[in-house]
Scaffold this active site. Structure first.
Site: not given
Ligand code: PGA
Length: 252
Positions: A10-12, A96, A98, A168, A174, A213, A234-235
């Site tokens: 997930n590149w956001k 998600h 967010e 999640e 993050g 994470s 994500g990251g």
């Molecule tokens: P993260 O994000 O791996 O940076 O914790 C995961 C996500 O929000 O899908």
């Protein structure tokens, strides 16, 4: 039942079209021999076309990070399932945390988006998870139960079997704080038990990703858990090297 591991990046709000293309070009040779996991990258809308083209002919699939529920109409700034389908994406992340936190998304709109994705032939990756406050208040199961009940309302067992869930914990996204494999497995097991109550045997086919994470150092022990069938990353998905290593460790 054997469930194929699915790892999605997930590149956001990261990577322009040219940056996304470059990432996929770098990733392709690194994962070319990966057959045991489905690999998905989810770029921002503006990078989808370039990424679909770059991923063409490889084992990397593409998803969106959101989808609107209406077929078309006066929804300024939104993107429909049909529009996404035509770009060549096969998956859509839905709900998600967010989106829930910053854009007011609810279980009811998650439900509508899932239905729109399914109607267009896209595979929903439906996110659920509790906040730190909810976990510390002993409300994790209650929160997940209502997200499942509301988000998956009116979905048939046949449809459910093809939907991917992503658990999640919001406090792990993050932050560098990962749920321990045991803690994550306990929650994934709870989710699968609820799915069994709601959908019967179809629950066994549902792939449940862990997200929050996940990185090359912990993907192996997380995905080794009985009810953890992959990850939403994500990251660690923003660099080809770390994403490829994470994938390879997860299926080793
Ligand atoms: P993260 O994000 O791996 O940076 O914790 C995961 C996500 O929000 O899908």
């Amino acid at each position: 039942m054997a469930r194929k591991v699915i790892i999605a990046g997930n590149w956001k709000m990261n990577k322009t079209a040219s940056e996304g293309k470059a990432l996929v070009e770098d990733l392709k040779p690194l994962v070319a021999d990966v057959a045991a996991a489905e690999i998905v990258v989810c770029p921002p809308f503006t990078s989808i076309a370039a990424v679909v083209e770059a991923a063409g002919g490889s084992n990397i699939k593409v998803g969106s990070q959101n989808i609107h529920w209406a077929e078309s109409g006066a929804f300024t700034g939104e993107i429909s399932a049909e529009m996404l389908k035509e770009t060549g994406v096969e998956y859509a992340i839905i709900g998600h945390s967010e989106r829930r936190q910053y854009f007011g998304e609810t279980d009811a709109t998650v439900n509508q988006r899932i239905k729109a994705a399914l109607a267009a032939g896209l595979i929903p990756i439906v996110c659920i998870g509790e906040t730190l406050e909810e976990r510390e208040g002993g409300k994790t199961e209650k929160v997940l139960f209502s997200q499942l009940e509301g988000g998956l309302a009116d979905i048939t067992p046949e449809q459910m079997a093809g939907i991917v869930l992503a658990y999640e914990p919001v406090w792990a996204i993050g932050t560098g704080k990962t749920a321990t494999p045991e803690m994550a497995e306990e929650t994934h097991n709870y989710i699968r038990c609820q799915l069994k109550d709601m959908f019967g045997e179809a629950a066994e086919a549902v792939r449940i990703q862990y997200g929050g994470s996940m990185k090359p150092e912990n993907s192996a022990e997380l995905v080794a858990q009985r009810n953890i069938d992959g990850g939403l990353i994500g990251g660690a998905s923003l660099k080809a090297g770390s994403f490829a290593e994470l994938i390879k460790n997860a299926i080793a």
